[in-house]
Design a protein around this motif. Sequence first.
Motif, PDB file in Angstrom:
ATOM      1  N   HIS A   1       0.466  -1.174  -0.516  1.00 13.30           N
ATOM      2  CA  HIS A   1       0.075   0.373  -0.190  1.00 13.30           C
ATOM      3  C   HIS A   1       0.216   1.060   0.085  1.00 13.30           C
ATOM      4  O   HIS A   1       1.930   1.098   0.801  1.00 13.30           O
ATOM      5  N   PRO A   2       0.425   2.458  -0.936  1.00 13.95           N
ATOM      6  CA  PRO A   2       2.050   3.410  -0.516  1.00 13.95           C
ATOM      7  C   PRO A   2       1.291   4.153   0.422  1.00 13.95           C
ATOM      8  O   PRO A   2      -0.459   3.827   1.062  1.00 13.95           O
ATOM      9  N   ALA A   3       2.128   4.436   1.047  1.00 15.11           N
ATOM     10  CA  ALA A   3       1.241   5.336   2.469  1.00 15.11           C
ATOM     11  C   ALA A   3       0.487   7.048   2.847  1.00 15.11           C
ATOM     12  O   ALA A   3      -0.084   7.742   3.390  1.00 15.11           O
TER      13      ALA A   3
ATOM     14  N   GLU B   1       2.481  -3.903   3.644  1.00 17.65           N
ATOM     15  CA  GLU B   1       3.433  -3.454   3.754  1.00 17.65           C
ATOM     16  C   GLU B   1       3.114  -2.070   3.244  1.00 17.65           C
ATOM     17  O   GLU B   1       2.379  -1.673   2.494  1.00 17.65           O
ATOM     18  N   VAL B   2       3.727  -1.163   3.616  1.00 17.61           N
ATOM     19  CA  VAL B   2       3.504   0.578   3.594  1.00 17.61           C
ATOM     20  C   VAL B   2       4.213   0.526   3.069  1.00 17.61           C
ATOM     21  O   VAL B   2       5.702   1.172   3.956  1.00 17.61           O
TER      22      VAL B   2
ATOM     23  N   VAL C   1       7.574   1.667   5.526  1.00 16.43           N
ATOM     24  CA  VAL C   1       7.319   2.383   6.734  1.00 16.43           C
ATOM     25  C   VAL C   1       6.758   2.101   8.171  1.00 16.43           C
ATOM     26  O   VAL C   1       5.731   0.458   7.824  1.00 16.43           O
ATOM     27  N   PRO C   2       7.677   1.528   9.197  1.00 17.52           N
ATOM     28  CA  PRO C   2       7.327   0.053  10.030  1.00 17.52           C
ATOM     29  C   PRO C   2       6.121   0.503  10.908  1.00 17.52           C
ATOM     30  O   PRO C   2       5.491   1.635  10.747  1.00 17.52           O
ATOM     31  N   ALA C   3       5.051  -0.986  10.987  1.00 21.01           N
ATOM     32  CA  ALA C   3       3.871  -0.350  11.434  1.00 21.01           C
ATOM     33  C   ALA C   3       4.006   0.092  12.722  1.00 21.01           C
ATOM     34  O   ALA C   3       3.307   0.881  13.388  1.00 21.01           O
ATOM     35  N   ILE C   4       5.026  -0.156  13.237  1.00 20.86           N
ATOM     36  CA  ILE C   4       5.059   1.195  14.851  1.00 20.86           C
ATOM     37  C   ILE C   4       4.803   2.471  14.391  1.00 20.86           C
ATOM     38  O   ILE C   4       4.694   3.127  15.583  1.00 20.86           O
ATOM     39  N   LYS C   5       6.074   2.485  13.807  1.00 19.33           N
ATOM     40  CA  LYS C   5       5.152   4.154  13.385  1.00 19.33           C
ATOM     41  C   LYS C   5       3.618   4.610  13.046  1.00 19.33           C
ATOM     42  O   LYS C   5       3.597   5.975  13.029  1.00 19.33           O
TER      43      LYS C   5
ATOM     44  N   GLY D   1       7.390  -7.203  14.365  1.00 20.95           N
ATOM     45  CA  GLY D   1       6.530  -6.058  14.183  1.00 20.95           C
ATOM     46  C   GLY D   1       5.991  -5.970  13.627  1.00 20.95           C
ATOM     47  O   GLY D   1       5.929  -4.559  12.520  1.00 20.95           O
ATOM     48  N   TRP D   2       5.469  -7.162  12.472  1.00 21.85           N
ATOM     49  CA  TRP D   2       4.284  -6.718  11.728  1.00 21.85           C
ATOM     50  C   TRP D   2       2.873  -6.911  12.117  1.00 21.85           C
ATOM     51  O   TRP D   2       2.563  -7.203  13.448  1.00 21.85           O
ATOM     52  N   GLU D   3       2.289  -5.398  11.397  1.00 21.23           N
ATOM     53  CA  GLU D   3       1.128  -4.995  11.480  1.00 21.23           C
ATOM     54  C   GLU D   3      -0.008  -6.807  10.813  1.00 21.23           C
ATOM     55  O   GLU D   3       0.404  -7.332  10.225  1.00 21.23           O
TER      56      GLU D   3
END
Length: 444
Positions: free
Chosen positions: A227-229, A297-298, A313-317, A327-329
């Motif tokens: 997915h695009p940010a 993934e974003v 872009v990490p899920a946590i951010k 650490g995966w959404e």
Amino acid sequence: MVKEDFGPHFEWGVSSAAFQTEGAWDADGKGPSIWDVFTNRKGKIKGAQHACTACNFYYGYQQDIAWVRKLNIPNFRFSIAWPRVFPKGVGKPNLKGLDFYNRVVDGCLEQGITPWVTLYHWDLPQALQEKGGWTNRDILSWMEEYAGYVVSRLGDRVKRWMVLNEPAVFTGAGYFFGVHAPGLTGVRNFFPAAHHAALAMGRIGRLIRSEVQNGEVGTTFSCSSIHPASSRRRDVDAAIRADALINRLFIEPVLGLGYPTADLKALAAIEKYMQAEDEKALPFDFDFIGIQNYTREVVASSPFVPYLQARLVPAIKRKVPAITAMGWEVFPPAIYEMIKKFSSYPNIPKLIVTENGAAFADTVLDGQVKDAERKQYLIDHLAQVLRAKQDGLNVHGYFVWTLTDNFEWAEGYHARFGLVHVDFDTQQRIVKDSGKWYRTFLSR
């Protein structure tokens, strides 16, 4: 949602891998793999852990196969450790190593479980890595020798075969980023490794088909919904480039579509490693394609990232509601999106989800593991698989990753994915609530 909603011929299973479970790293003539060597390198594995014992599957395989049966799981996917059968990669086979896999196959069949065998799940013999490993084109003949020997001796009983597990991961993480074995970096390693892995799928697929009567040949691909940010053109273009690398690099050559260079121009450098007739050798008409999805993934544009000009872009951010121990959404629609994406290719006979699961911080309390998060993850993802099937998409099976907690590569024993909890000090097993749920679901 009940099992019958998926139809009478839907394949249900659980997946595992040799290096992550077997232990017995040097027993009975086994040679070292690249992962045996890599885990001994300082700073490579969380907690400096290793897989010398892992889940002790080599000595306790009968117990774990019995767990598969107790959980009502009809199909068990496992892999062959190449250096257990050929300690030096090629040459003289190790009969004790092959005999172990004969016992595993027979043990499955005795329990009424169908064995699904992966020939390569990342544990390359170290002796072959010293000759270049996947960067050396000779890997094709090396793997042909190994695969031919194994298939000729197990193919009378094993009818479901997979060539490679996630080539994008073992070439990318192992030969470009260096965070997995063998720890090499740069495009000079990645491009030849990727091309040889792509060629190996068709070459070994043809070998299996010629050897196994009434068999089915597949291979597996990691995939993440991209997915695009944002809706900005630069982020949308970055997502297209990331999708070409993460999801399309290996499946499209296998389908005769070539490498996706139009959307990721940097991949054109792979042509340096192509030889005459490679374009004809890449495609193969697999009986099934295994897709392995865990998250989405974003992606955002990043002009400073070489070749890709994109970053994850990490899920946590992103402050998402739920994140796994990796650490995966937690994003169940991703598996629907990937089934839909792969179903859009016109020449795939059928798709099987050969891995899906989640790692969470499990706690043993009063002899029980109440892993509500994992149970809900499986329910929500299966609902998306059912949605795909009801929409007429080409999905015909679902395998949970994984049977038992195990050695999760660079994460060591930190990330627990199993339906069955393992105490790695005592090797005691406890079925988690997620395993109990899967058992009940499959028994209805």
